[in-house]
Design a protein around this motif. Structure first.
Motif, PDB file in Angstrom:
ATOM      1  N   VAL A  22      -0.823  -1.327  -4.536  1.00 23.22           N
ATOM      2  CA  VAL A  22       0.011  -1.550  -5.712  1.00 23.22           C
ATOM      3  C   VAL A  22      -0.276  -2.953  -6.227  1.00 23.22           C
ATOM      4  O   VAL A  22      -0.230  -3.916  -5.460  1.00 23.22           O
ATOM      5  CB  VAL A  22       1.512  -1.405  -5.341  1.00 23.22           C
ATOM      6  N   GLY A  23      -0.547  -3.058  -7.513  1.00 24.48           N
ATOM      7  CA  GLY A  23      -0.941  -4.347  -8.068  1.00 24.48           C
ATOM      8  C   GLY A  23       0.191  -5.262  -8.467  1.00 24.48           C
ATOM      9  O   GLY A  23       0.093  -6.476  -8.361  1.00 24.48           O
ATOM     10  N   ASP A  24       1.293  -4.721  -8.916  1.00 20.63           N
ATOM     11  CA  ASP A  24       2.352  -5.571  -9.459  1.00 20.63           C
ATOM     12  C   ASP A  24       3.725  -5.207  -8.900  1.00 20.63           C
ATOM     13  O   ASP A  24       4.635  -4.889  -9.647  1.00 20.63           O
ATOM     14  CB  ASP A  24       2.353  -5.505 -10.984  1.00 20.63           C
ATOM     15  N   TRP A  42       0.834  -1.195   0.000  1.00 23.70           N
ATOM     16  CA  TRP A  42       0.000   0.000   0.000  1.00 23.70           C
ATOM     17  C   TRP A  42       0.867   1.241   0.000  1.00 23.70           C
ATOM     18  O   TRP A  42       1.896   1.308   0.678  1.00 23.70           O
ATOM     19  CB  TRP A  42      -0.908   0.012   1.230  1.00 23.70           C
ATOM     20  N   LYS A  43       0.462   2.230  -0.785  1.00 24.60           N
ATOM     21  CA  LYS A  43       1.060   3.568  -0.787  1.00 24.60           C
ATOM     22  C   LYS A  43      -0.078   4.556  -0.604  1.00 24.60           C
ATOM     23  O   LYS A  43      -1.248   4.182  -0.685  1.00 24.60           O
ATOM     24  CB  LYS A  43       1.788   3.836  -2.106  1.00 24.60           C
ATOM     25  N   SER A 101       5.949   3.334   1.461  1.00 25.59           N
ATOM     26  CA  SER A 101       5.199   2.147   1.042  1.00 25.59           C
ATOM     27  C   SER A 101       5.171   1.153   2.200  1.00 25.59           C
ATOM     28  O   SER A 101       6.045   1.169   3.069  1.00 25.59           O
ATOM     29  CB  SER A 101       5.778   1.517  -0.226  1.00 25.59           C
ATOM     30  N   PHE A 102       4.149   0.305   2.185  1.00 28.84           N
ATOM     31  CA  PHE A 102       3.880  -0.558   3.326  1.00 28.84           C
ATOM     32  C   PHE A 102       3.505  -1.950   2.863  1.00 28.84           C
ATOM     33  O   PHE A 102       2.597  -2.098   2.040  1.00 28.84           O
ATOM     34  CB  PHE A 102       2.732   0.026   4.164  1.00 28.84           C
ATOM     35  N   ASN A 111      14.891   7.548  -2.424  1.00 32.65           N
ATOM     36  CA  ASN A 111      14.104   6.508  -3.090  1.00 32.65           C
ATOM     37  C   ASN A 111      13.102   5.868  -2.138  1.00 32.65           C
ATOM     38  O   ASN A 111      12.920   6.318  -1.012  1.00 32.65           O
ATOM     39  CB  ASN A 111      15.029   5.469  -3.719  1.00 32.65           C
ATOM     40  N   GLU A 112      12.489   4.800  -2.590  1.00 30.97           N
ATOM     41  CA  GLU A 112      11.407   4.161  -1.828  1.00 30.97           C
ATOM     42  C   GLU A 112      11.888   3.601  -0.496  1.00 30.97           C
ATOM     43  O   GLU A 112      12.931   2.966  -0.404  1.00 30.97           O
ATOM     44  CB  GLU A 112      10.776   3.039  -2.659  1.00 30.97           C
TER      45      GLU A 112
END
Length: 166
Positions: free
Chosen positions: A11-13, A5-6, A123-124, A100-101
Protein backbone atom coordinates in the motif's frame (compact mmCIF):
# COMPACT_ATOMS: atom_id res chain seq x y z
CA UNK A 1 11.32 1.23 7.46
CA UNK A 2 7.82 -0.17 7.89
CA UNK A 3 5.66 -0.87 4.85
CA UNK A 4 2.02 -1.90 4.72
CA UNK A 5 1.26 -5.08 2.77
CA UNK A 6 -2.06 -6.64 1.78
CA UNK A 7 -2.74 -9.67 -0.42
CA UNK A 8 -3.05 -7.28 -3.36
CA UNK A 9 0.47 -5.91 -2.73
CA UNK A 10 2.12 -3.03 -0.92
CA UNK A 11 0.00 0.00 0.00
CA UNK A 12 1.51 3.30 -1.05
CA UNK A 13 -0.37 5.88 0.97
CA UNK A 14 -1.60 4.34 4.20
CA UNK A 15 -2.80 7.14 6.52
CA UNK A 16 -2.64 5.20 9.81
CA UNK A 17 0.18 5.89 12.27
CA UNK A 18 0.79 4.71 15.79
CA UNK A 19 0.65 7.76 18.02
CA UNK A 20 3.20 8.10 20.81
CA UNK A 21 4.30 10.98 23.01
CA UNK A 22 6.85 11.87 20.31
CA UNK A 23 4.75 11.12 17.21
CA UNK A 24 1.34 12.61 16.53
CA UNK A 25 -0.84 12.30 13.46
CA UNK A 26 -0.30 15.20 11.10
CA UNK A 27 -2.25 16.48 8.15
CA UNK A 28 -3.51 13.59 6.04
CA UNK A 29 -2.66 11.06 8.76
CA UNK A 30 -4.93 9.21 11.16
CA UNK A 31 -4.12 7.96 14.64
CA UNK A 32 -4.04 4.38 15.86
CA UNK A 33 -4.71 4.95 19.54
CA UNK A 34 -3.83 2.54 22.36
CA UNK A 35 -6.93 0.89 23.85
CA UNK A 36 -7.31 3.17 26.90
CA UNK A 37 -6.83 6.33 24.81
CA UNK A 38 -9.24 5.02 22.17
CA UNK A 39 -11.98 4.33 24.74
CA UNK A 40 -11.45 7.78 26.25
CA UNK A 41 -11.70 9.43 22.82
CA UNK A 42 -14.74 7.34 21.87
CA UNK A 43 -16.53 8.27 25.09
CA UNK A 44 -15.79 11.98 24.52
CA UNK A 45 -17.04 12.09 20.91
CA UNK A 46 -19.38 10.56 18.37
CA UNK A 47 -16.62 10.05 15.80
CA UNK A 48 -16.64 7.09 13.45
CA UNK A 49 -13.80 5.79 11.30
CA UNK A 50 -11.43 5.56 14.25
CA UNK A 51 -8.43 3.29 14.73
CA UNK A 52 -7.19 1.37 17.77
CA UNK A 53 -3.91 -0.39 18.57
CA UNK A 54 -4.28 -3.42 20.83
CA UNK A 55 -1.38 -4.67 22.87
CA UNK A 56 -0.98 -8.41 23.50
CA UNK A 57 -2.55 -8.19 26.98
CA UNK A 58 -5.48 -5.95 25.97
CA UNK A 59 -9.00 -7.34 26.31
CA UNK A 60 -10.60 -7.51 22.85
CA UNK A 61 -14.06 -7.66 24.40
CA UNK A 62 -13.63 -4.07 25.63
CA UNK A 63 -14.07 -3.01 21.98
CA UNK A 64 -17.51 -4.56 21.60
CA UNK A 65 -19.54 -1.36 22.25
CA UNK A 66 -17.35 0.60 19.81
CA UNK A 67 -16.91 -1.80 16.87
CA UNK A 68 -19.27 0.13 14.60
CA UNK A 69 -17.04 3.19 15.05
CA UNK A 70 -13.78 1.43 14.12
CA UNK A 71 -12.28 1.52 10.65
CA UNK A 72 -9.17 -0.42 11.68
CA UNK A 73 -7.94 -2.55 14.56
CA UNK A 74 -4.18 -3.05 14.73
CA UNK A 75 -2.87 -6.00 16.74
CA UNK A 76 0.62 -5.91 18.22
CA UNK A 77 2.75 -9.01 17.77
CA UNK A 78 5.44 -8.23 20.33
CA UNK A 79 7.58 -11.31 19.67
CA UNK A 80 7.59 -14.37 17.43
CA UNK A 81 6.78 -16.58 20.41
CA UNK A 82 3.75 -14.51 21.53
CA UNK A 83 0.59 -15.83 19.88
CA UNK A 84 -1.97 -13.70 21.69
CA UNK A 85 -2.51 -11.60 18.55
CA UNK A 86 -3.84 -14.69 16.75
CA UNK A 87 -6.39 -15.20 19.52
CA UNK A 88 -7.36 -11.52 19.43
CA UNK A 89 -7.87 -11.70 15.64
CA UNK A 90 -9.97 -14.83 15.97
CA UNK A 91 -12.14 -13.28 18.68
CA UNK A 92 -12.67 -10.12 16.63
CA UNK A 93 -13.64 -12.00 13.47
CA UNK A 94 -15.55 -14.96 14.92
CA UNK A 95 -17.10 -13.86 18.19
CA UNK A 96 -17.51 -10.11 17.61
CA UNK A 97 -18.09 -10.36 13.83
CA UNK A 98 -15.73 -7.46 13.11
CA UNK A 99 -15.71 -6.81 9.34
CA UNK A 100 -13.31 -3.87 8.84
CA UNK A 101 -9.54 -3.84 8.47
CA UNK A 102 -7.50 -5.95 10.87
CA UNK A 103 -3.75 -5.20 10.84
CA UNK A 104 -0.75 -7.05 12.27
CA UNK A 105 1.99 -4.78 13.64
CA UNK A 106 5.23 -5.39 15.51
CA UNK A 107 7.31 -8.51 14.90
CA UNK A 108 5.65 -9.66 11.64
CA UNK A 109 7.74 -12.40 10.00
CA UNK A 110 7.23 -13.96 6.56
CA UNK A 111 6.35 -17.44 7.84
CA UNK A 112 3.62 -16.03 10.11
CA UNK A 113 1.71 -14.19 7.39
CA UNK A 114 -0.21 -17.23 5.99
CA UNK A 115 -1.36 -18.10 9.51
CA UNK A 116 -2.29 -14.48 10.21
CA UNK A 117 -4.34 -14.42 7.00
CA UNK A 118 -6.22 -17.53 8.18
CA UNK A 119 -7.20 -15.81 11.44
CA UNK A 120 -8.67 -12.88 9.50
CA UNK A 121 -5.83 -10.38 9.52
CA UNK A 122 -5.88 -8.59 6.19
CA UNK A 123 -3.08 -6.01 6.37
CA UNK A 124 0.44 -6.14 7.73
CA UNK A 125 2.88 -3.49 8.95
CA UNK A 126 6.10 -5.21 7.90
CA UNK A 127 9.56 -3.99 8.88
CA UNK A 128 11.55 -7.25 8.83
CA UNK A 129 14.01 -7.02 5.88
CA UNK A 130 13.64 -10.69 4.89
CA UNK A 131 9.85 -10.48 4.98
CA UNK A 132 9.88 -7.27 2.93
CA UNK A 133 12.15 -8.84 0.31
CA UNK A 134 10.08 -12.02 0.03
CA UNK A 135 6.82 -10.06 -0.23
CA UNK A 136 8.32 -7.84 -2.94
CA UNK A 137 9.28 -11.01 -4.83
CA UNK A 138 5.81 -12.50 -4.33
CA UNK A 139 7.26 -15.41 -2.34
CA UNK A 140 4.66 -15.92 0.37
CA UNK A 141 5.01 -19.39 1.91
CA UNK A 142 2.02 -21.67 1.53
CA UNK A 143 0.45 -24.23 3.81
CA UNK A 144 -1.18 -27.12 1.97
CA UNK A 145 -3.30 -28.64 4.74
CA UNK A 146 -4.95 -27.18 7.81
CA UNK A 147 -6.45 -28.80 10.85
CA UNK A 148 -8.40 -25.83 12.15
CA UNK A 149 -11.04 -23.81 10.29
CA UNK A 150 -10.16 -20.31 9.12
CA UNK A 151 -11.79 -16.90 9.35
CA UNK A 152 -11.29 -16.57 5.59
CA UNK A 153 -11.89 -19.14 2.88
CA UNK A 154 -8.98 -21.17 1.57
CA UNK A 155 -9.03 -22.27 -2.07
CA UNK A 156 -6.71 -25.20 -1.36
CA UNK A 157 -9.10 -26.76 1.15
CA UNK A 158 -12.38 -25.04 0.29
CA UNK A 159 -15.36 -27.09 1.33
CA UNK A 160 -13.38 -29.42 3.53
CA UNK A 161 -12.71 -28.82 7.18
CA UNK A 162 -11.54 -31.30 9.75
CA UNK A 163 -13.41 -29.39 12.42
CA UNK A 164 -16.64 -27.47 12.36
CA UNK A 165 -16.81 -23.83 13.30
CA UNK A 166 -18.80 -23.31 16.48
Amino acid sequence: MTRIWKETGFVGDDPWIVETDETKAGEGERALLPLAAFIEAAEASNDVGMGVLLGPADDVMALEPYLYRLEIVALTFAAFSDGRGYSQASLLRDRLDYKNELRATGDVLIDQIPLMLRTGIDSFAVRNPVALKRLEEGRLPGIAEHYQPAATSSEAVAGYSWRRRA
